[in-house]
Scaffold this motif. Structure first.
Motif: not given
Length: 814
Positions: A280-304
């Motif tokens: 969650p801390e990494v996710r929130d940090y990513a939202s502050t970066l330039p040009y980032v308009t959307y962030v989320e974290d997932n249990m398994y990003t590769c899942s269907q």
């Protein structure tokens, strides 16, 4: 139709139903899994405490002739027990005592012996050769195990957790389905198949693959699935493409000139990442970066489910660049790129950063530093993603011709299958006849006549109208790329010709080691396996005159200079020992071995050998048997581990189970740009997912050049290679990657370094025009390795997708 695992609750010897801390290997897998009951934390069920001592008991429900068990070996249990022990130690950060109780350690697959050695020597897993009869409950949920070690000394240990390594068996539902399909099963309820067509059932047109055919691991299951597709493809070749529905991708969104709108998806990967990194801390940090308009974290990003959601988010949010912070792009990047294509984005507008292998797995003891590193990696990936541009892929026509290199059984089977599917094959064999090592073999482990099979197969190949034979011929050069290769052939007489082909299959085979020990070459009574087989084939009269025979296993295998197991030797010895008994039932037969590796249903041969009175002596590599010649007679001295004293065996003949070696093919490997391991065997693209593919596209492998294997497995792998080759040929086209090097001719100094360093021959000099003499790169030949870019002194070369400005942007953000 698959298998189910053995249910140990029918046994009263292990206390499976009595103690919650006696569990099956499948239950332990769930404990280790990030999506399991304890979210991947190593706990025992009794009190949710982390166990400090764990025991694995092998062969539960396998290699057992009791009423409720199975006599065959399940083939995979030794390896998964080692894997579980190593992973358990990693989860506990080394603070766990892992012990595996076993009869024979059957690590017979490719690189398995090396994994076994590392588990023992580097991770400290204890391997105790002992068959555990019963276990008893101890205090506080612990388990007491009594056993006898190698010396016969009785010992007792207390363990916090006991894992029963349960084997495979065919379930009742599968048996009923086989009956409805009219498929004959053997006495173990596996599908009855022929060694020469290992995926064909007793009913024409019905094929099997995987564990229904017999106990096996993942690579062999994957091989057989492709093999079943190959034999099905012959029947269906006339109707190919008549009922095919093509997937239609949405049109690509034009992002040129648009400001970057980056979506960042951070994966927890259960606890693989989230157990160390504060996601969650990494996710929130990513939202502050330039040009980032959307962030989320997932249990398994590769899942269907996440993939579907990701495509929807890309469309809804107007995202035109995507960053995924998860595991390795080696296995998962194509999956995410396909998701981008489904959302209407060019697949190269994607950047993946590895916060698992390169972060959480290497910094498990420092979560705070791992979290900061994850932020660094995400920041760098976002910086690069902002500069990504859509890249085109080049579509090329594919020449529907296959070059088959090697005329052994594997090469002939693959060639015949491809030809039977309607495609032309050029089969190149450097000797003057077909058949390879199979010409010298007697019978399969099921008793089928190999020589007769080879004769019929050779006749079919020689008579096939779509197969062109090139005997006594070698390959002396290869140019081109997938779909458009050109190979130069040279006959023994010196005639050179060229063959143009779209794909190639490498089946160069192997050979038997000629040993330099145990009096081989000095005493005529010392033979190799193939030499003994020759006596069987000739039905040599002296076989009936022999009074005693001996076998020594692992001659040249599982030793420092050649650490791998040759896989077939134990089974071959059982075949030969029983054959000697058939020639002369009164003969004394002795086998000296380290681990008896008659895996799968081959265990029946080991059982039958013991019933026939064949005597087995186990030896350690540090105390190998000694062979002496006493007035021409053979005497073998070995230390009996049961009696704990040396004994002497007199034998009329001694057969050495020598290692299988790959044929030396260094030049061939260079021609096709295919890798070779330290033992000389070719390296497949992925051991489990792509076991017959090379990393070089359009080139496939099968047979002994990949790894030692019995004839039925070589045939299955040959059919699998044929399936992969025809799958490409049938499409008629291939696509070259967009990640390729390109030259700015204005900056090029014509030094030629790029031509020298490129392993794929992609750069060349322009012959005509204003920039004649300057370098250019053939995008079809280029594999995007970047060697030319790194070596370019004038800065004229750049790699699309990894441009200088993109790399510098990442470096600037460190």
């Amino acid at each position: 139709m698959g298998n189910e695992v053995y249910d140990p609750s029918v046994l009263d010897t292990y206390g499976y139903t009595e103690s919650p801390n006696v569990i099956t290997s499948m239950e332990f897998e769930r404990i280790l899994s990030a999506s399991g009951p304890y979210m991947g934390h190593l706990m025992r069920p009794y009190d949710r405490e982390e166990p400090k001592k764990i025991a694995w008991i092998q062969c539960v429900g396998s290699r057992d002739t009791h009423e409720c068990s199975n006599a065959y070996c399940s083939g995979v249990c030794c390896m998964y027990a080692i894997k579980e022990a190593v992973i358990a130690m990693e989860h506990a950060h080394g603070d766990v005592d892992a012990a595996i109780f076993y009869m024979d350690m059957r690590t017979h697959g490719k690189d398995f012996e090396d994994y076994y050695a590392r588990a023992k020597n580097e991770h400290g897993v204890r391997f105790i050769r002992s068959r555990i009869h019963t276990i008893e409950p101890g205090e506080n949920g612990d388990i007491r195990i009594k056993y006898a070690d190698d010396t016969g000394e009785l010992k007792e240990e207390i363990f916090n957790l006991v894992v029963l390594s349960v084997g495979f068996q065919v379930g009742n539902d599968t048996i009923e389905l086989a009956d409805r399909l009219g498929i004959e099963l053997n006495k173990n309820h596996f599908a009855k198949t022929d060694s020469f067509v290992p995926v064909a059932t007793t009913r024409a047109g019905v094929y099997v693959c995987g564990a229904i055919q017999g106990p096996k691991d993942i690579p062999q299951s994957v091989v057989e699935s492709s093999a079943a597709a190959a034999v099905s493809g012959v029947l269906l070749s006339e109707s190919r493409w008549t009922r095919t529905e093509k997937k239609v991708m949405p049109p690509q969104t034009n992002v040129i000139g648009q400001p970057p709108r980056i979506g960042v998806f951070v994966c927890q990967c259960g606890i693989n990442i989230a157990g160390v990194v504060n996601v969650p801390e990494v996710r929130d940090y990513a939202s502050t970066l330039p040009y980032v308009t959307y962030v989320e974290d997932n249990m398994y990003t590769c899942s269907q489910d996440t993939q579907v959601k990701m495509a929807e988010v890309i469309k809804e949010q107007g995202i035109n660049r995507v960053v995924v912070a998860a595991c390795t792009p080696k296995t998962h990047e194509p999956l995410f790129q396909e998701t981008l294509m489904n959302a209407g984005l060019n697949k190269y507008l994607f950047e993946m950063t590895n916060i698992r292998n390169q972060d959480s797995w290497v910094h498990p003891n420092d979560p705070e530093a791992a979290t900061e590193k994850a932020k660094d990696l995400v920041r760098m990936a976002v910086s690069k993603a902002a500069l990504l541009e859509p890249l085109p892929e080049t579509e090329l026509k594919l020449n529907p011709v296959t070059l088959m290199v090697g005329g052994g059984v594997a090469g002939m089977v693959a060639a015949k299958n491809i030809a039977d599917q309607g495609y032309e094959v050029h089969l190149v064999e450097r000797s003057d006849k077909l058949g390879g090592q199979a010409n010298y073999l007697n019978k399969t482990w099921k008793g089928e006549d190999i020589r007769s099979y080879v004769r019929f197969l050779t006749h079919d190949v020689e008579a096939h109208p779509r197969i062109q034979l090139h005997l006594s011929t070698e390959i002396v050069g290869v140019d081109g790329f997938i779909g458009n290769f050109k190979s130069m052939l040279k006959t023994r007489a010196g005639r050179i010709s060229a063959v143009e082909h779209g794909v190639a299959v490498i089946a160069t085979g192997g050979r038997e080691l000629k040993p330099e020990e145990y009096l081989y070459g000095e005493n005529p009574g010392v033979l190799t396996h193939l030499e003994l087989d020759e006596l069987f084939i000739r039905d040599d009269p002296k076989l009936k005159e022999l009074n005693s025979a001996a076998f020594i296993q692992c001659v040249g295998s599982r030793e420092p200079g050649r650490p791998y197991c040759s896989r077939v030797c134990c089974t071959h010895t059982m075949e030969s020992a029983l054959e000697l008994k058939r020639h002369n039932p009164g003969m004394e037969v002795y086998v000296m071995y380290r681990d008896m590796r008659t895996y799968g249903e081959r265990e029946e041969l080991f059982t039958e050998a013991r019933k026939q009175g064949i005597i087995f002596f186990r030896y350690d590599p540090e105390d190998k048997p000694k062979v002496i010649s006493n007035n021409g007679s053979l005497e073998i001295e070995i230390n009996d581990s049961i009696l704990n004293r040396p004994i002497t065996i007199k034998a009329d003949i001694l057969t050495l189970a020598t290692a299988i070696l790959p044929l030396k093919s260094e030049r061939l490997a260079q021609y096709f740009k295919i890798p070779v391991n330290d033992d000389g065997f070719y390296i497949e693209a992925h051991a489990k997912l792509r076991p017959v593919d090379f990393a070089t596209e359009g080139v496939f492998l099968c047979g002994l050049s990949h790894y030692p294997k019995p004839l039925d497995e070589s045939i299955a792998q040959a059919l699998a290679a044929a399936s992969r080759a025809t799958g490409l040929i049938a499409t008629g086209k291939v696509f070259a990657s967009g990640t390729v090097a390109h030259v700015n001719p204005v900056l090029c100094s014509s030094c030629g370094v790029c031509l020298e360093v490129c392993p794929f021959g992609a750069p060349s000099f322009i012959e005509e025009g204003h920039f004649a003499g300057r370098a250019e790169v053939n995008p079809v030949l280029c594999k995007g390795c970047g060697l030319c870019v790194a070596s370019c002194r004038s800065g004229a070369l750049n790699l699309k997708g990894f441009g200088e400005e993109q790399i510098m942007a990442m470096i600037d953000k460190v």
